[in-house]
Design a protein around this motif. Structure first.
Motif: not given
Length: 195
Positions: A21-37
């Motif tokens: 849950g914590a990593l999801t919050s952090v990674l949402q601002t640092g990843l781009d598509f397709p990985w953001l999905a």
């Protein structure tokens, strides 16, 4: 020794939920598509419930641990988002909590079924079907994010191959993949209507 492990495994599953849950919050601002999905979808979070359930020796504990692990994911996600200065949407908090309440116990149970192969097949089929359903409905049809759809389809194939290898579950998995995929498509389509 086994009793100690039985007591420890639910706590490990809850820790896994908090970390994801914590990593999801952090990674949402640092990843781009397709990985953001991968940090913006239901099926990756269901993976946590699946793993939590697979760690349990009893089905009942697996179901409850799957539920708790996914609820902890929601709490950890929104706690970290708030700490990072992002306001929590009440609608999405309810939406993701609903996903946790419905999907957590189911995927905790199928994670247990996969590991203990009792019955063989549904556990190995459920997680690949979830990823494939989200690939088709959410990313291909609804959003039109082709690269994310291909990524989720590839994850589904890797999961099917790797989960089916455990205790030679390929044949039973093939019997269950159709019903699991239909359930996944219906569930994903229902979620698409809510978002």
């Amino acid at each position: 020794m086994r009793e100690r492990a039985d007591l420890l495994m639910p706590f490990l599953a809850l820790l896994l939920g908090a970390v994801v849950g914590a990593l999801t919050s952090v990674l949402q601002t640092g990843l781009d598509f397709p990985w953001l999905a991968l940090v913006n979808a239901v099926s990756p979070w269901l993976t946590t419930a699946f793993v939590a359930g697979a760690l349990q020796s009893r089905l009942r504990t697996a179901v409850w641990t799957g539920l708790l692990a996914t609820l902890v994911q929601v709490v950890a996600y929104y706690a970290v988002a708030e700490l990072r200065g992002y306001d929590a949407s009440v609608y999405y908090l309810v939406f993701w909590s609903l996903c946790a309440v419905v999907g957590g116990p189911v995927f905790g149970g199928v994670g247990h079924a996969w590991r203990h192969a009792s019955p063989a097949g549904p556990g190995a089929a459920a997680l690949p079907a979830a990823f494939l359903s989200e690939a088709v409905v959410t990313y291909w049809i609804v959003l039109g994010y082709r690269s994310s759809a291909v990524l989720f389809g590839a994850v589904a194939v890797v999961l099917a191959v790797s989960l089916g290898a455990y205790r030679h579950q390929y044949r039973p998995m093939l019997r269950w993949i159709g019903p699991a995929l239909l359930a996944g498509l219906a569930g994903t389509a229902g979620l698409a209507l809510l978002v």
